[in-house]
Write a protein that holds these residues in place. Structure first.
Motif, PDB file in Angstrom:
ATOM      1  N   LYS A 223       0.829  -1.210   0.000  1.00 12.37           N
ATOM      2  CA  LYS A 223       0.000   0.000   0.000  1.00 12.37           C
ATOM      3  C   LYS A 223       0.863   1.261   0.000  1.00 12.37           C
ATOM      4  CE  LYS A 223      -4.046  -1.996   2.323  1.00 12.37           C
ATOM      5  NZ  LYS A 223      -4.859  -2.015   3.564  1.00 12.37           N
ATOM      6  N   LYS A 227       0.975   3.898  -3.016  1.00  8.55           N
ATOM      7  CA  LYS A 227       0.498   5.258  -2.741  1.00  8.55           C
ATOM      8  C   LYS A 227       1.514   6.307  -3.147  1.00  8.55           C
ATOM      9  CE  LYS A 227      -1.271   8.200   0.994  1.00  8.55           C
ATOM     10  NZ  LYS A 227      -1.654   8.252   2.425  1.00  8.55           N
ATOM     11  N   ASN A 345      -7.563  -0.817  -1.305  1.00 11.55           N
ATOM     12  CA  ASN A 345      -6.827   0.360  -1.793  1.00 11.55           C
ATOM     13  C   ASN A 345      -6.691   1.456  -0.747  1.00 11.55           C
ATOM     14  OD1 ASN A 345      -6.631  -0.851  -4.325  1.00 11.55           O
ATOM     15  ND2 ASN A 345      -8.564   0.032  -5.020  1.00 11.55           N
ATOM     16  N   ASP A 347      -9.030   3.276   0.495  1.00  9.09           N
ATOM     17  CA  ASP A 347      -9.820   4.433   0.069  1.00  9.09           C
ATOM     18  C   ASP A 347     -11.046   4.669   0.953  1.00  9.09           C
ATOM     19  OD1 ASP A 347      -8.138   4.940  -2.050  1.00  9.09           O
ATOM     20  OD2 ASP A 347      -9.270   3.681  -3.441  1.00  9.09           O
TER      21      ASP A 347
END
Length: 450
Positions: A223, A227, A345, A347
């Motif tokens: 991640k 990112k 993700n 999010d």
């Protein structure tokens, strides 16, 4: 570059050359083929033929091939090689790939191979990596990197970098440490080239650097790198000492494996299996969720039995039961899939309450639109306004409930540390089928009055 294409003709040619032992022709054929493509060829050969090629080619190439072949194929090939032959392959690999291969060996075999490694420093680093969990940053990292000390000047730095770079396949970053190997920052190649040779590194290095610790989960590392678009990330121990680095190729493998695992969970497969696994392994992986589906089906049948009198008098309700169950399952899977993807993700922000309200409003809008269409169809088809109203109202409520369940369950599982991907498969479909049928007949009974 022309993409490699594996063909039956090529496989037959390789098999023929092995059979007649035309080593020079076989070497010439394989010379221009990338090691990853040779791995594809080996996966199509039998064990004897695969081992023949591994022993024929030099270790510099076969070591890379072994990292690319199928896990089962590699295991069988390694069983046919001596500890010394395996050690020759390991000596050519970066520490992370070497540790991955050795970790697959039986315990006794591991010790034999490690004792045969010629580069003792390389062996020491591999042993260190073997202590970490496979699913951690420590288990992913390689020891090969370029690091410089903050008290060096630029001239000393360049000389030392040249020595270190010989052991590194690709230099992504230059890390700066102090005398205790504590990570201090990173060095810009541009600053290094445009600065006086007498300048100290501590005066030009960039103190801001993203890093992970050896105990961080592989999924969390993926991640972070995704990112911040990182090609590599340094790894530090509990004392903030620089101990390794993780490169993007390792993270791609993590992402692929995680995607495969989530896909299997979503399909109702509880274990990591492949198409070539035994019937017993495949059965063990599939049966638990199939059993859940069986229990769900029995539960739905029991619910319908409770409304047997109403169904016998209003048979039209029975004919629309599959539609209600299907819509409940589909909406639940859609909702849970969006949440699971968002969690993967990173999010998903805000409170669960707000997320549930949003999903409820979305489900209500979709439900009303679909219910209006269904009501018109049933009314004109059966000329029964009560049945049309009962089925349509049920559909709206079923869709709303399914949307809420599909949103809440993966969020709840994630909070409890359980992989939320489990909520996109038969679990969510079965639960929504049961709730959908129950709601359907209860609302129909209220509206029709039977």
């Amino acid at each position: 570059m022309i993409p490699f294409k594996l063909s039956d003709e090529l496989i037959e040619q390789v098999e023929k050359l092995i059979e007649i032992k035309k080593d020079s022709v076989l070497l010439e054929l394989l010379e221009e083929i990338h090691y990853a493509d040779i791995a594809e060829i080996i996966d199509e050969l039998n064990l004897e033929q695969a081992t023949y090629i591994i022993k024929l080619l030099d270790s510099e190439k076969t070591s890379d091939i072994l990292t690319e072949v199928d896990d089962d194929t590699r295991e069988k090939i390694l069983e046919n090689l001596s500890a010394k032959e395996i050690a020759e392959e390991i000596d050519e690999l970066d520490t992370d790939d070497a540790a991955d291969i050795i970790s697959e060996l039986p315990e006794e075999r591991k010790q034999e191979v490690i004792s045969e490694l010629e580069d003792r420093e390389h062996a020491k680093e591999i042993v260190e990596l073997l202590r970490y969990d496979d699913d951690s940053a420590g288990g992913l990292m390689a020891k090969e990197l370029v690091k410089v000390k903050e008290n060096w000047n630029v001239l000393t730095c360049v000389k030392e970098m040249r020595k270190q770079a010989e052991e590194v396949t690709r230099v992504h970053s230059i890390y700066v440490v102090d005398d205790d190997d504590i990570l201090k920052g990173r060095l810009s190649l541009k600053d290094l080239l445009t600065t006086s040779t007498r300048t100290h590194i501590k005066d030009i290095y960039i103190p801001k650097v993203d890093y992970v610790t050896v105990g961080d989960k592989a999924e969390d590392v993926a991640k972070i790198m995704s990112k911040y678009d990182l090609e590599a990330i340094p790894v530090v121990d509990e004392m903030q000492r620089l101990v390794g680095r993780i490169t993007i190729d390792d993270i791609v493998d993590v992402i692929r494996e995680e995607a495969e695992k989530d896909y299997q969970l979503a399909a109702g497969i509880t274990q990591d299996v492949e198409a070539d696994d035994s019937i017993w392994q495949l059965t063990r992986a599939r049966l638990p969720w199939l059993f859940l589906g069986l229990v769900g089906g029995i539960g739905a049948a029991a619910i319908m039995e409770g409304f047997e009198e109403m169904i016998s008098k209003y048979a039209i309700l029975f004919f629309f039961t599959p539609l209600i169950a299907a819509m409940a399952g589909n909406v639940g899977v859609q909702s849970s899939a969006i949440i699971v993807q968002g969690l993967a993700n990173d999010d998903i922000k805000g409170s669960i309450k707000n997320r549930l309200i949003k999903e409820m409003l979305l489900a209500m809008l979709n439900g009303i639109i679909l219910a209006i269409i269904l009501m018109i169809v049933v009314w004109f088809w059966k000329d029964d306004h009560k049945a049309a109203l009962a089925i349509s109202v049920s559909l709206v409520i079923v869709i709303i409930v399914a949307g809420i369940i599909g949103t809440f369950i993966p969020l709840f599982l994630n909070k409890r540390g359980i992989d939320p991907a489990i909520a996109t498969g038969p679990f969510i479909t079965t639960s929504n089928d049961i709730f959908g049928i129950l709601i359907y007949f209860m609302i129909a009974k209220l509206i029709i009055g039977i």
